[in-house]
Motif scaffolding. Structure first.
Motif, PDB file in Angstrom:
ATOM      1  N   ASN A  11      17.558   6.395  33.305  1.00  0.00           N
ATOM      2  CA  ASN A  11      17.980   5.528  32.603  1.00  0.00           C
ATOM      3  C   ASN A  11      17.167   4.323  32.750  1.00  0.00           C
ATOM      4  O   ASN A  11      16.964   3.471  31.984  1.00  0.00           O
ATOM      5  N   GLU A  15      14.786   2.116  29.906  1.00  0.00           N
ATOM      6  CA  GLU A  15      14.830   0.873  29.642  1.00  0.00           C
ATOM      7  C   GLU A  15      13.451   0.373  29.559  1.00  0.00           C
ATOM      8  O   GLU A  15      13.504  -1.036  29.302  1.00  0.00           O
ATOM      9  N   LEU A  28      15.413  -4.513  36.596  1.00  0.00           N
ATOM     10  CA  LEU A  28      15.827  -3.067  35.865  1.00  0.00           C
ATOM     11  C   LEU A  28      16.166  -2.255  37.108  1.00  0.00           C
ATOM     12  O   LEU A  28      16.778  -1.607  37.224  1.00  0.00           O
TER      13      LEU A  28
END
Length: 81
Positions: A11, A15, A28
């Motif tokens: 993930n 991103e 992030l």
């Protein structure tokens, strides 16, 4: 735990967009509980490469991030099994 860590790294890597700042990258990493040892290794072109990971995946899931110490130029997810 192994597959949860892999999901976190995947993930995180998905991103990442070229052009985000190092501060956004750090955000992030915190969001997905992924570790980055910045700035990473510098190659002959002056670009840095840093390997993102989480202990929960036991090093099997990684994300290689390339940057110029200011903005990200790219990333690549990796799975070793």
């Amino acid at each position: 735990m192994f597959w949860l860590g892999g999901k976190d790294v995947n993930n995180f890597c998905n991103e990442i967009k070229p052009g985000i700042t190092i501060a956004q990258l750090a955000g992030l990493a915190k969001k997905h509980d992924v570790r980055l040892n910045m700035p990473g290794s510098r190659d002959g072109s002056g670009a840095y490469s840093v390997l993102a990971h989480t202990p929960r995946s036991f090093g099997r899931h990684t994300c290689m991030v390339r940057h110029d110490n200011s903005v990200v130029s790219g990333s690549q997810y990796g799975y070793a099994d």
